[in-house]
Write a protein that holds these residues in place. Structure first.
Motif, PDB file in Angstrom:
ATOM      1  N   VAL A  45       0.858  -1.183   0.000  1.00  0.00           N
ATOM      2  CA  VAL A  45       0.000   0.000   0.000  1.00  0.00           C
ATOM      3  C   VAL A  45       0.894   1.233   0.000  1.00  0.00           C
ATOM      4  CG1 VAL A  45      -1.739   1.310   1.274  1.00  0.00           C
ATOM      5  CG2 VAL A  45      -1.859  -1.188   1.202  1.00  0.00           C
ATOM      6  N   SER A  46       0.687   2.116  -0.942  1.00  0.00           N
ATOM      7  CA  SER A  46       1.534   3.304  -1.032  1.00  0.00           C
ATOM      8  C   SER A  46       1.457   4.131   0.244  1.00  0.00           C
ATOM      9  CB  SER A  46       1.125   4.161  -2.230  1.00  0.00           C
ATOM     10  OG  SER A  46      -0.234   4.535  -2.134  1.00  0.00           O
ATOM     11  N   ALA A  47       2.554   4.783   0.565  1.00  0.00           N
ATOM     12  CA  ALA A  47       2.634   5.607   1.771  1.00  0.00           C
ATOM     13  C   ALA A  47       1.768   6.849   1.631  1.00  0.00           C
ATOM     14  CB  ALA A  47       4.082   6.013   2.019  1.00  0.00           C
ATOM     15  N   ALA A  48       1.439   7.427   2.765  1.00  0.00           N
ATOM     16  CA  ALA A  48       0.752   8.717   2.758  1.00  0.00           C
ATOM     17  C   ALA A  48       1.642   9.762   2.102  1.00  0.00           C
ATOM     18  CB  ALA A  48       0.420   9.137   4.189  1.00  0.00           C
ATOM     19  N   GLU A  49       1.013  10.788   1.547  1.00  0.00           N
ATOM     20  CA  GLU A  49       1.788  11.838   0.889  1.00  0.00           C
ATOM     21  C   GLU A  49       2.830  12.412   1.855  1.00  0.00           C
ATOM     22  OE1 GLU A  49      -1.516  11.724   0.816  1.00  0.00           O
ATOM     23  OE2 GLU A  49      -1.970  11.363  -1.309  1.00  0.00           O
ATOM     24  N   ASP A  50       4.035  12.512   1.357  1.00  0.00           N
ATOM     25  CA  ASP A  50       5.146  12.973   2.175  1.00  0.00           C
ATOM     26  C   ASP A  50       6.222  13.504   1.234  1.00  0.00           C
ATOM     27  OD1 ASP A  50       6.384  12.383   5.201  1.00  0.00           O
ATOM     28  OD2 ASP A  50       7.911  12.427   3.635  1.00  0.00           O
ATOM     29  N   ALA A  51       6.966  14.486   1.694  1.00  0.00           N
ATOM     30  CA  ALA A  51       8.041  15.027   0.868  1.00  0.00           C
ATOM     31  C   ALA A  51       9.078  13.963   0.521  1.00  0.00           C
ATOM     32  CB  ALA A  51       8.720  16.195   1.592  1.00  0.00           C
ATOM     33  N   HIS A  52       9.157  12.913   1.347  1.00  0.00           N
ATOM     34  CA  HIS A  52      10.146  11.852   1.140  1.00  0.00           C
ATOM     35  C   HIS A  52       9.472  10.517   0.802  1.00  0.00           C
ATOM     36  CE1 HIS A  52      13.101  14.690   2.660  1.00  0.00           C
ATOM     37  NE2 HIS A  52      12.348  14.883   3.720  1.00  0.00           N
ATOM     38  N   ARG A  53       8.271  10.572   0.247  1.00  0.00           N
ATOM     39  CA  ARG A  53       7.548   9.327  -0.007  1.00  0.00           C
ATOM     40  C   ARG A  53       8.302   8.397  -0.953  1.00  0.00           C
ATOM     41  NH1 ARG A  53       1.365   8.743  -2.197  1.00  0.00           N
ATOM     42  NH2 ARG A  53       2.152  10.103  -3.860  1.00  0.00           N
ATOM     43  N   LEU A  54       8.908   8.934  -1.987  1.00  0.00           N
ATOM     44  CA  LEU A  54       9.612   8.062  -2.916  1.00  0.00           C
ATOM     45  C   LEU A  54      10.782   7.359  -2.227  1.00  0.00           C
ATOM     46  CD1 LEU A  54       9.812   6.879  -5.694  1.00  0.00           C
ATOM     47  CD2 LEU A  54      11.142   8.892  -6.414  1.00  0.00           C
ATOM     48  N   ASP A  55      11.464   8.050  -1.318  1.00  0.00           N
ATOM     49  CA  ASP A  55      12.530   7.407  -0.547  1.00  0.00           C
ATOM     50  C   ASP A  55      11.961   6.273   0.307  1.00  0.00           C
ATOM     51  OD1 ASP A  55      14.511   9.090  -1.544  1.00  0.00           O
ATOM     52  OD2 ASP A  55      14.213  10.559   0.047  1.00  0.00           O
TER      53      ASP A  55
END
Length: 276
Positions: free
Chosen positions: A70-80
């Motif tokens: 499940v994709s992470a919540a929106e975050d400035a570092h989500r792709l990391d």
């Protein structure tokens, strides 16, 4: 049956998936941040890990052949964070991944949060997993949450979207997790009909018995209204691009994937609001 690792098992989609897998008799491991909130399910173990902790993730995934990511919540570092999940799954020997992506995910899609999904799909593919990508439209369940002071407000123009029910996404996910025939597939998951935001507002009004309208904003008005919440610019960009992606026609997609995979028609917005 292979052990299935399920992330997001305390959430709206992951929780549905975990319960459905339990009903199907699957062995699963629930990977959660807070074990006290994990559902108590038969044949389900629980391990604690966050998407920032590679060691805990590798331990949590160890022994699982399949991962529901499940994709992470929106975050400035989500792709990391997503990269950490991918690397941990590879190190743990996971072979198959079902990932909750986004409709029209691309490096240059208008919806800025969708770009992380495109990059994550690339990471998963490059890592050599057998993948199923669930490219979800916006969730129909949360559209009423966009209503503020009796109106949907945003620069959505006359664009349309066919929002998908979380329950339908979960059913497709479970089918893909249990059947390797879905490996290598990408599914656009939508509702059965594309609606303008004015039609969404009218549907909410009719089903929920409250007056809801649609107020078209300019870009300047949209940014001004949202910047007042004190959120960082990348978050405001994501909020505003929710609407500009609709206006650009990028969400005007109606797919039969839900019916093809599950055997029943996709739930409409009326269905979802009525269930709520």
């Amino acid at each position: 049956m292979d052990l299935i690792a399920v992330t997001g098992a305390t959430g709206a989609v992951g929780g549905r998936v975990a319960r459905a897998l339990a009903s199907a008799g699957a062995r699963q491991r629930l990977v959660v941040r807070d074990p006290s909130r994990a559902p108590d399910l038969p044949r389900a173990g629980v391990r604690t890990a966050t998407y920032d902790d590679p060691g805990a993730l590798e331990h949590a995934f160890h022994g699982a052949g399949t991962l529901f990511f499940v994709s992470a919540a929106e975050d400035a570092h989500r792709l990391d964070q997503h990269r950490t999940v991918v690397e941990a799954a590879a190190a743990a020997g996971v072979e198959r991944v079902v990932y909750t992506s986004f409709l029209g995910a691309a490096p240059d899609c208008t919806f800025t949060f969708g770009r992380d999904h495109a990059a994550t799909e690339e990471l998963l593919t490059a890592a050599g997993f057998r993948t199923t990508f669930l490219r979800d439209s916006f969730y129909a369940d949360i559209l009423p949450e966009f209503v503020v002071d009796g109106a949907l407000r945003g620069p959505g123009g006359q664009g349309r979207l066919a929002a998908v029910a979380r329950a339908d996404v979960a059913e497709v996910a479970v089918t893909a997790l249990l059947d390797e025939a879905h490996d290598g597939r990408s599914y656009d998951l939508t509702g059965p009909r594309a609606l303008t935001l004015a039609e969404v507002a009218a549907t909410i009004s009719r089903v929920q018995g409250r007056e809801v309208g649609y107020v078209e904003e300019t870009l300047e008005e949209a940014y001004a209204a949202r910047e007042g919440f004190g959120a960082p610019r990348w978050m405001v960009d994501g909020w505003v691009s929710t609407y500009t992606a609709i206006a650009a026609g990028e969400l005007d997609v109606v797919s039969d994937a839900v019916e093809t995979v599950t055997g029943h028609p996709a739930r409409s917005l009326e269905d979802v609001l009525g269930e709520g």
